[in-house]
Structure formats: structure tokens, C-alpha cells
Motif scaffolding. Structure first.
Motif, PDB file in Angstrom:
ATOM      1  N   GLN A 345       0.881  -1.381  -0.134  1.00  0.00           N
ATOM      2  CA  GLN A 345      -0.195  -0.223  -0.221  1.00  0.00           C
ATOM      3  C   GLN A 345       1.160   1.139   0.035  1.00  0.00           C
ATOM      4  O   GLN A 345       1.666   1.532   0.391  1.00  0.00           O
ATOM      5  N   VAL A 346       0.810   2.146  -0.886  1.00  0.00           N
ATOM      6  CA  VAL A 346       1.036   3.380  -0.801  1.00  0.00           C
ATOM      7  C   VAL A 346       0.227   4.764  -0.637  1.00  0.00           C
ATOM      8  O   VAL A 346      -0.319   5.194  -1.242  1.00  0.00           O
ATOM      9  N   PRO A 347       0.202   4.672   1.086  1.00  0.00           N
ATOM     10  CA  PRO A 347      -0.934   5.997   1.230  1.00  0.00           C
ATOM     11  C   PRO A 347      -0.465   7.286   1.712  1.00  0.00           C
ATOM     12  O   PRO A 347      -0.629   8.442   2.152  1.00  0.00           O
ATOM     13  N   LEU A 348       0.024   7.175   0.080  1.00  0.00           N
ATOM     14  CA  LEU A 348       0.755   8.910   0.111  1.00  0.00           C
ATOM     15  C   LEU A 348      -0.449  10.394  -0.788  1.00  0.00           C
ATOM     16  O   LEU A 348      -1.252   9.421  -1.158  1.00  0.00           O
ATOM     17  N   MET A 349      -0.200  11.537   0.055  1.00  0.00           N
ATOM     18  CA  MET A 349      -1.910  12.642  -0.506  1.00  0.00           C
ATOM     19  C   MET A 349      -0.922  12.619  -2.145  1.00  0.00           C
ATOM     20  O   MET A 349      -0.330  12.457  -2.396  1.00  0.00           O
ATOM     21  N   THR A 350      -1.618  13.467  -2.721  1.00  0.00           N
ATOM     22  CA  THR A 350      -1.426  13.596  -4.561  1.00  0.00           C
ATOM     23  C   THR A 350      -0.070  14.788  -3.897  1.00  0.00           C
ATOM     24  O   THR A 350      -0.100  15.693  -3.013  1.00  0.00           O
ATOM     25  N   GLY A 351       0.673  14.549  -4.475  1.00  0.00           N
ATOM     26  CA  GLY A 351       1.690  15.133  -4.720  1.00  0.00           C
ATOM     27  C   GLY A 351       3.237  14.512  -6.121  1.00  0.00           C
ATOM     28  O   GLY A 351       2.807  13.443  -6.408  1.00  0.00           O
ATOM     29  N   GLN A 352       4.233  15.127  -5.813  1.00  0.00           N
ATOM     30  CA  GLN A 352       5.443  14.514  -6.609  1.00  0.00           C
ATOM     31  C   GLN A 352       6.307  13.812  -5.153  1.00  0.00           C
ATOM     32  O   GLN A 352       6.474  14.464  -4.408  1.00  0.00           O
ATOM     33  N   TYR A 353       6.909  13.241  -5.965  1.00  0.00           N
ATOM     34  CA  TYR A 353       7.983  12.728  -4.963  1.00  0.00           C
ATOM     35  C   TYR A 353       8.811  11.622  -6.042  1.00  0.00           C
ATOM     36  O   TYR A 353       8.885  11.719  -7.213  1.00  0.00           O
ATOM     37  N   GLU A 354       9.911  11.384  -4.740  1.00  0.00           N
ATOM     38  CA  GLU A 354      11.528  10.902  -5.259  1.00  0.00           C
ATOM     39  C   GLU A 354      11.644   9.484  -4.680  1.00  0.00           C
ATOM     40  O   GLU A 354      11.523   9.676  -3.553  1.00  0.00           O
ATOM     41  N   LEU A 355      12.769   8.908  -5.768  1.00  0.00           N
ATOM     42  CA  LEU A 355      13.438   7.587  -5.075  1.00  0.00           C
ATOM     43  C   LEU A 355      14.792   8.067  -4.587  1.00  0.00           C
ATOM     44  O   LEU A 355      15.328   7.999  -5.865  1.00  0.00           O
ATOM     45  N   ASP A 356      15.395   7.915  -3.926  1.00  0.00           N
ATOM     46  CA  ASP A 356      16.433   6.857  -3.204  1.00  0.00           C
ATOM     47  C   ASP A 356      17.167   6.154  -3.772  1.00  0.00           C
ATOM     48  O   ASP A 356      16.135   5.144  -2.950  1.00  0.00           O
TER      49      ASP A 356
END
Length: 398
Positions: A345-356
């Protein structure tokens, strides 16, 4: 108007190399002789440093130990004069440069609070109103009327920070002194700094906590051996500094060869996509698949641990997952290696995110880090504040 301007500042120290060990040696060295080496040698702690910090801007300074960060802060707080250059500081400044700086060892904690307030020009009646908050934040109530010479370094740091941040400064200057506190206290300090930032306080922070620099600061400066390396957006500055530590920069400075593993790992691809394979935008609450492809050019198996970090573009770390934490052994074979990670599950709000993505050897040493390896979008249908959409259900009982 609170602001800081540093224009081409340099600081030189004179280091004595031939100190006399006796009166006889001193008399001998007073006699003029040809080809005598100078008794003092110049050491430039800072060279041509310039920065502008307008009102309300937060500024982070990073660099290795001995790079000149603390020297710059001492110049800004007028405890040290520059050898060259001009500084201009406008506004009420509160500084926390050294543990217990400004504390009289024979005075109690309470008396030192009043003493520091008077030095900062704060009336006694005003500090009396804040006394309880200071004691509560510093967590030293049983010892507030004990001489500070009996305080531990952590108690000194907590009291010093509580006083420095309670006087409502227009500019707050903080050196790397919070490392002596426990993790909970460090977090409380960062929370208070962030609150002051939102209220318009200009903050100059020296810290080895690169995540805090990325998350809290508006601008950043990297100093190495007294010389400016890069100044700009915190993310760019921190990334350049990390690259220098991972690559040959830090190794060459110390006269050592770069780690053999550094140049033999190549990130071919990193992505996070919906678990059902449809499209690229993640829907909040659904599963997602993280895929990482690493090329091992060493020709031999390389054991280690893989770390995947999800964060916002401003540097705020949201989640970190690693094979080490999950007790999963990872061995990179020669050639291409494909690693998958399923998120239920990815319970994040709407927006831009990054992966390191990062790889460590079994002893824990960081071999290679790829910051911003992937950028992704999350779409949430709930209109709520915060970072996460938590599964929930309301219950009403009459």
C-alpha cells in the motif's frame, strides 16, 4: 530588517612551530641568525567566503570537520574578527556556538538564564515570563538551581538551546552542538527551529545532519578546507557533498585511494510503478512495485545491502526500506542484477515524490548512493491535509 552579508571574508591564524622549552632556548632564539625559519606560519582557515542571507531566509552550512564552518560563525557573532573582507549583520541575533558558551560555572542554571538574557538585552521581567518554558524545554527542573559546573554536556546544550530560542531573535545562529543530546531532544530542537522559520526568523545552521539541511533550509553552502565549493539550493549542495564523500574527493584529500567498489556499480534503472502494471501514476492506497537494476562491473560477487528511500522533493524523508533491516541477504552477481520490492500500500497524499537508492557493504560502509533515481506522481481521491491517507472509520456513539 534582519539580514547577513558576507563579502570576500578570509581568516588567517599564525601557528607557532618552534616554541621554546626553556629560558636558554628562548634567549638563543632571540639572537638574529641568517636562514632562520620563521617562528610562525600562516594558516588560512577561510578563504574568500561570500554569502547573502536576506530577511526570513534559512541558510545551512555543511562540510567535514575542520573545514572552517565554526570559524565563519564566530566571525558572524563578533567573537572573532576576519583578516580580510567585510561582514554586515542587521537584526537581533541569538547564537548557540559552543556548549555552555556564556554560562558562568559557579552560577546556577536559573542565574545563567538571567545572565544570558541581560547580555542579549532582554529585560528581566520578560525572561521571568519565559522561565517555566525554558526549564520545561531543557528538561532540567531538578537541577535548575544547581551550579552549571555540575551539569553534563547534554544538560548544558539543552539549557543553552532553550535560552537561545526563547528570546525571539530575528536571526538564530546554531552550530553543530545538538549532537550531544539524545534523538528525542534533537527532534524537539528541529521542530522548534522549523516553527521559528515559519514565523519569519532567519536561521543560520551548521549541521552534519544533511537531511535537516535539505528539509529545513532555503539555501546551503558547502565549505571544504576553508574554501567555498558550491552555494545554492540545499538539494544540489548536499548532493555534491555526498558525491565527494562517495567518490575520490574525500579519499584523495586524505591521501588514500578511493574505495575499489565505488566505480564498479552502475545504476541502470530505478522505478516505482503501480502494482497492476497500468500507467505510471500511483493511486494512493494501492500497491506499487519498486524495481532496481544495478550493473556490477567487478567480475566478482559483491555482498551487501540495498536501501530504498521515498522522499518529497524538499528532502523530507517519508519512508526508508532496506534489505538489512528486513534480514534479507543480497549478493550482487557479476553483470546485471534486478531487485524488486512490492509495497502492499502507498498511502501518500497527492503530489510529486522521489526515489533514492543506496548500496552498503555488510560492514555498513556506504559504497554508492543514487539520489533522485526516479520521480513519481501520486494521486489521492481524498481531500485531506498532511502527508498520508490513513485507512480509517468513524464511530459515533450516543
Amino acid at each position: 530588517m534582519a539580514s547577513i552579508s558576507v563579502q570576500h571574508v578570509s581568516k588567517r591564524f599564525l601557528l607557532r612551530k618552534d616554541r621554546a622549552d626553556s629560558v636558554g632556548q628562548l634567549l638563543i632564539r632571540m639572537v638574529p641568525r641568517r636562514n632562520r625559519r620563521p617562528a610562525k606560519e600562516s594558516f588560512w582557515a577561510l578563504r574568500d567566503i561570500s554569502l547573502d542571507m536576506p530577511e526570513g531566509v534559512s541558510y545551512g552550512i555543511i562540510g567535514s570537520n575542520g573545514s572552517g564552518k565554526s570559524t565563519l560563525l564566530k566571525i558572524l557573532t563578533r567573537t572573532m574578527a576576519p583578516t580580510e573582507g567585510i561582514i554586515h549583520v542587521e537584526g537581533r541575533v541569538s547564537a548557540l556556538i559552543e556548549l555552555g558558551a556564556g554560562f558562568h560555572p559557579d552560577f546556577t542554571g536559573r542565574e545563567n538564564v538571567y545572565l544570558n538574557a541581560s547580555i542579549l538585552g532582554i529585560p528581566r521581567r520578560d525572561i521571568e515570563k519565559k522561565m517555566e518554558d525554558i526549564i520545561e524545554f531543557a528538561e532540567i527542573r531538578p537541577f535548575i538551581d544547581t551550579p552549571v559546573k555540575y551539569y553534563s554536556s547534554g544538560m548544558n546544550a539543552r539549557l543553552g538551546f532553550a535560552v537561545a530560542t526563547s528570546v525571539e531573535p530575528e536571526i538564530l545562529i546554531v552550530d553543530e552542538v545538538l549532537a550531544v543530546g539524545d534523538e528525542a531532544f534533537q527532534q524537539r530542537c528541529m521542530d522548534r527551529i522549523f516553527r521559528m522559520k515559519r514565523q519569519g526568523t532567519s536561521i543560520l545552521l551548521v549541521s552534519h545532519d544533511l537531511g535537516s539541511i535539505e528539509r529545513l533550509m532555503d539555501r546551503a553552502l558547502w565549505i571544504n578546507k576553508g574554501v567555498m565549493q558550491i552555494e545554492g539550493a540545499p538539494r544540489d549542495v548536499v548532493h555534491a557533498y555526498r558525491e565527494s564523500l562517495l567518490g575520490s574527493g574525500s579519499s584523495r584529500e586524505s591521501g588514500e585511494e578511493a574505495p575499489a567498489e565505488t566505480g564498479i556499480l552502475e545504476l541502470a534503472r530505478a522505478s516505482i510503478r503501480p502494482g497492476n502494471g497500468r500507467g505510471e501514476t500511483l493511486t494512493s492506497g494501492d500497491e506499487a512495485l519498486v524495481e532496481v537494476e544495478i550493473q556490477n562491473h567487478s567480475g566478482a560477487t559483491m555482498p551487501g545491502n540495498l536501501t530504498v528511500r521515498i522522499r518529497r522533493p524538499d528532502g523530507l524523508e517519508i519512508a526508508t526500506l532496506s534489505t538489512f533491516q528486513d534480514n534479507r541477504e543480497l549478493r550482487l552477481q557479476p553483470g546485471m542484477n534486478r531487485i524488486g520490492l512490492m509495497l502492499q500500500q502507498v498511502p501518500l497524499m497527492t503530489g510529486q515524490y522521489e526515489l533514492d537508492v543506496a548500496f552498503h557493504v555488510p560492514e555498513g560502509r556506504l559504497v554508492k548512493e543514487w539520489s533522485g533515481a526516479d520521480h513519481f506522481q501520486v494521486q489521492a481521491f481524498e481531500r485531506q491535509g498532511g502527508l498520508l491517507v490513513l485507512p480509517h472509520q468513524w464511530q459515533v456513539k450516543s
